[in-house]
Design an enzyme around this catalytic site. Structure first.
Site, short mmCIF file in Angstrom:
data_model
loop_
_atom_site.label_atom_id
_atom_site.label_comp_id
_atom_site.label_asym_id
_atom_site.label_seq_id
_atom_site.Cartn_x
_atom_site.Cartn_y
_atom_site.Cartn_z
N ASP A 194 0.89 -1.15 0.00
CA ASP A 194 0.00 0.00 0.00
C ASP A 194 0.93 1.20 0.00
O ASP A 194 1.55 1.50 1.03
CB ASP A 194 -0.88 0.01 1.26
CG ASP A 194 -1.86 1.17 1.23
OD1 ASP A 194 -1.45 2.28 0.88
OD2 ASP A 194 -3.05 0.96 1.54
N HIS A 195 1.04 1.87 -1.15
CA HIS A 195 2.12 2.86 -1.25
C HIS A 195 1.95 4.03 -0.28
O HIS A 195 2.91 4.71 0.05
CB HIS A 195 2.34 3.33 -2.70
CG HIS A 195 1.35 4.35 -3.18
ND1 HIS A 195 0.09 4.02 -3.59
CD2 HIS A 195 1.45 5.69 -3.31
CE1 HIS A 195 -0.54 5.12 -3.96
NE2 HIS A 195 0.26 6.15 -3.81
N HIS A 205 -5.72 2.71 1.24
CA HIS A 205 -4.93 3.86 1.71
C HIS A 205 -5.58 4.56 2.92
O HIS A 205 -4.93 4.80 3.93
CB HIS A 205 -4.75 4.90 0.60
CG HIS A 205 -4.22 4.33 -0.69
ND1 HIS A 205 -3.27 3.35 -0.73
CD2 HIS A 205 -4.50 4.63 -1.98
CE1 HIS A 205 -2.99 3.06 -2.00
NE2 HIS A 205 -3.73 3.81 -2.77
C1 BG6 Z 1 -3.65 4.67 -6.35
C2 BG6 Z 1 -5.01 4.72 -6.97
O1 BG6 Z 1 -3.55 3.59 -5.46
O2 BG6 Z 1 -3.41 5.88 -5.64
C3 BG6 Z 1 -5.13 5.92 -7.90
O3 BG6 Z 1 -5.25 3.54 -7.70
C4 BG6 Z 1 -4.77 7.19 -7.18
O4 BG6 Z 1 -6.43 6.02 -8.45
C5 BG6 Z 1 -3.42 7.04 -6.46
O5 BG6 Z 1 -4.70 8.24 -8.13
C6 BG6 Z 1 -3.15 8.24 -5.57
O6 BG6 Z 1 -1.85 8.16 -5.10
P1 BG6 Z 1 -1.04 9.47 -4.72
O7 BG6 Z 1 0.25 8.95 -4.19
O8 BG6 Z 1 -0.91 10.28 -5.98
O9 BG6 Z 1 -1.86 10.18 -3.70
#
Ligand code: BG6
Length: 506
Positions: free
Chosen positions: A185-186, A248
């Site tokens: 989960d980044h 997230h």
């Molecule tokens: C991803 C989603 O996990 O996270 C995307 O699939 C979203 O739809 C993205 O745009 C948002 O990540 P960040 O790091 O740009 O907030």
């Protein structure tokens, strides 16, 4: 967390090596780790894909990705040459067992030539429908069974609902040990998200007031200004609840709400986080109408340009019922958080890209100042801005300079810019390094993923079974549907946003 452990020799097998994720995120992250001397001396990166490429042409496409997306800018020629000498490409078909034999031959060669047996990371940067076949084939050629050295990294989405997530967990656990499975989960790799742990548990100041006696409500707001871009096909089968909330946002919520862990061990931290999910109040069907809001963007104007509505995007059903916005009110049924509402919202094509946690404290018990002194009164608030600004602000009341006793809210600010000189690592750098070191703290455990799905299933089912007649119900470049304002306004609050700084792209 294994903070100071140096990674052992490592082989990255990137399934989906020619894909977008490898070019945009994985290779730039590994290159930055290399530049900052975090990579072990012996390492190899193998791109796997069906398209046939020579090593040279594969490396050339990766360089384009690094030059375009890396936080450290265009690659230095010599450094890239050195780094890319560790990269090769294997044309392979995930369905073909023979191709896995080629992988195991490569690994065997490294095992024979390197100073110590390498850690092997199978990185699944492919469509989730291929997860089962890859995992099964890895098992067949015995590329899965070394529990100490072999790991599998699984990208999101982890399942489409509770049943499919359970099925995937059962399959993965029949092949790998839980200690080998890294569900990514980044958001958990983002600096400011990790800082929640430091902020809460490395300061004596906040813990005594971090509860229902002092906190009135919590907001987690993750808004994006972009639409679905070229991912309409995927997104239309997913929606905001699956794409952002199930993973997230609930992970961030767990870090805000968890009990203090006994130590910094991965299992301890993950146990405390899953406790939060287990304590979250399930949605009763009749409450869904009052405590959730869904939205879908229509067309509009963004920075002078006309943009299309969601239903007009490529790959999207022109009558789509998929939500591009979700807002929910949660409660956590435990001693610490009883009756403290947690409001979360996320949406695409909104007015501003911004991820913020806002913690509003209860009001003073008695106001001694005359009402004209406190016209701009604001209860104390702690604002943790995850992105684009990376900051923590404590909003307090102060006396405005002058001969009158006039109060106004001011911010005590800790901003990463201006406090630290070093560039902040990208989330993927942190997560890939952790996977190499064997540290699972920032990865989701199987039970966490299932508990999060379980919590959201009633909402997902309810929304899917009732077609929204009001879609599209917010225009591009707005703050989402009006009903989302009402969700929080009926409790006497409003969504908090940080002002956009001059010159900053929205
Ligand atoms: C991803 C989603 O996990 O996270 C995307 O699939 C979203 O739809 C993205 O745009 C948002 O990540 P960040 O790091 O740009 O907030």
């Amino acid at each position: 967390m294994k903070t100071n452990v140096k990674p052992r020799p490592t082989i990255f097998m990137i399934f989906g090596g020619t894909g977008d994720l490898a070019a945009r995120k994985l290779i730039p992250a590994l290159f930055n780790l290399f530049l900052e001397k975090y990579m072990p001396k012996e390492f190899a990166i193998i791109g796997l894909g069906r398209t046939s490429y020579s090593d040279e042409s594969f490396i050339k496409t990766l360089l384009e990705g690094v030059n375009k997306y890396s936080r450290s800018g265009k690659a230095d020629k010599d450094k890239w040459k050195e780094f890319s000498s560790h990269i090769s490409y294997l044309t392979s078909d995930v369905n073909d067992e023979k191709d896995y034999k080629k992988m195991s031959d490569f690994i065997e060669k490294c095992e024979n030539e390197w100073s110590e047996p390498p850690v092997i990371i199978h990185y699944l940067a492919v469509d989730p429908k291929f997860f089962p076949i890859i995992a099964s084939n890895l098992a067949k050629v015995k590329l899965a069974d070394n529990t100490d050295r072999t790991r599998i990294v699984v990208e999101k989405p982890f399942g489409h609902d509770l049943a499919s997530a359970k099925e995937l967990n059962i399959l993965l656990k029949s092949i790998f040990d839980e200690t080998q499975i890294y569900r990514i989960d980044h958001y958990l790799g983002k600096e400011t998200v990790q800082n929640m742990l430091a902020f809460r548990f490395a300061n004596a100041l906040f813990e005594p007031i971090w509860n229902r006696n002092y906190i009135e409500h919590v907001q987690i707001s993750v808004t994006e200004d972009i639409g679905v871009e070229d991912r309409g096909g995927y997104y239309d089968g997913s929606g905001a609840l699956r794409d952002m909330v199930q993973n997230h946002i609930l992970q961030v919520l767990c870090l805000v709400a968890m009990e203090p862990p006994v130590n910094f061990d991965a299992e301890e931290i993950r146990n405390r986080k899953v406790d939060v999910l287990r304590a979250m109040r399930p949605f009763a069907n009749e409450e869904i109408r009052f405590n959730t809001v869904r939205g879908q963007y229509g067309d509009g104007w963004v920075q002078g340009e006309k943009v299309e509505g969601y239903r007009e995007e490529t790959g999207v059903d022109p009558e789509s019922n998929t939500e591009t916005f979700a807002a929910l009110k949660f409660f956590i049924d435990n001693w610490r958080w009883q009756n403290v509402p947690f409001y979360v919202r996320t949406g695409k094509r909104m007015h501003q890209k911004s991820s913020i946690i806002s913690i509003q404290f209860k009001d003073v018990p008695h106001l001694i100042f005359p009402s004209q002194s406190s016209e701009s009164w604001q209860q104390n608030r702690l604002i943790i801005s995850i992105q684009p600004e990376m900051s923590i602000r404590l909003q307090v009341q102060a006396k405005r300079p002058g001969l009158d006793m006039t109060l106004n809210p001011v911010d005590m600010v800790f901003n990463y810019d201006g406090t630290y000189e070093n560039d902040t690592p990208e989330a993927y750098e942190t997560l890939l390094l952790d996977a190499m070191k064997g540290d699972q703290t920032l990865f989701m455990r199987g039970d966490q993923v299932e508990t999060a799905w379980d919590l959201l299933m009633p909402v997902l089912e309810n929304w899917e079974s009732r077609k929204s007649i009001s879609f599209p119900n917010y225009s591009s470049d707005s703050w989402g549907p009006e009903t989302a304002e009402a969700l929080i306004a009926k409790d006497g609050f409003h969504w908090f946003t940080l002002p956009i700084k001059k010159g900053e792209k929205k």
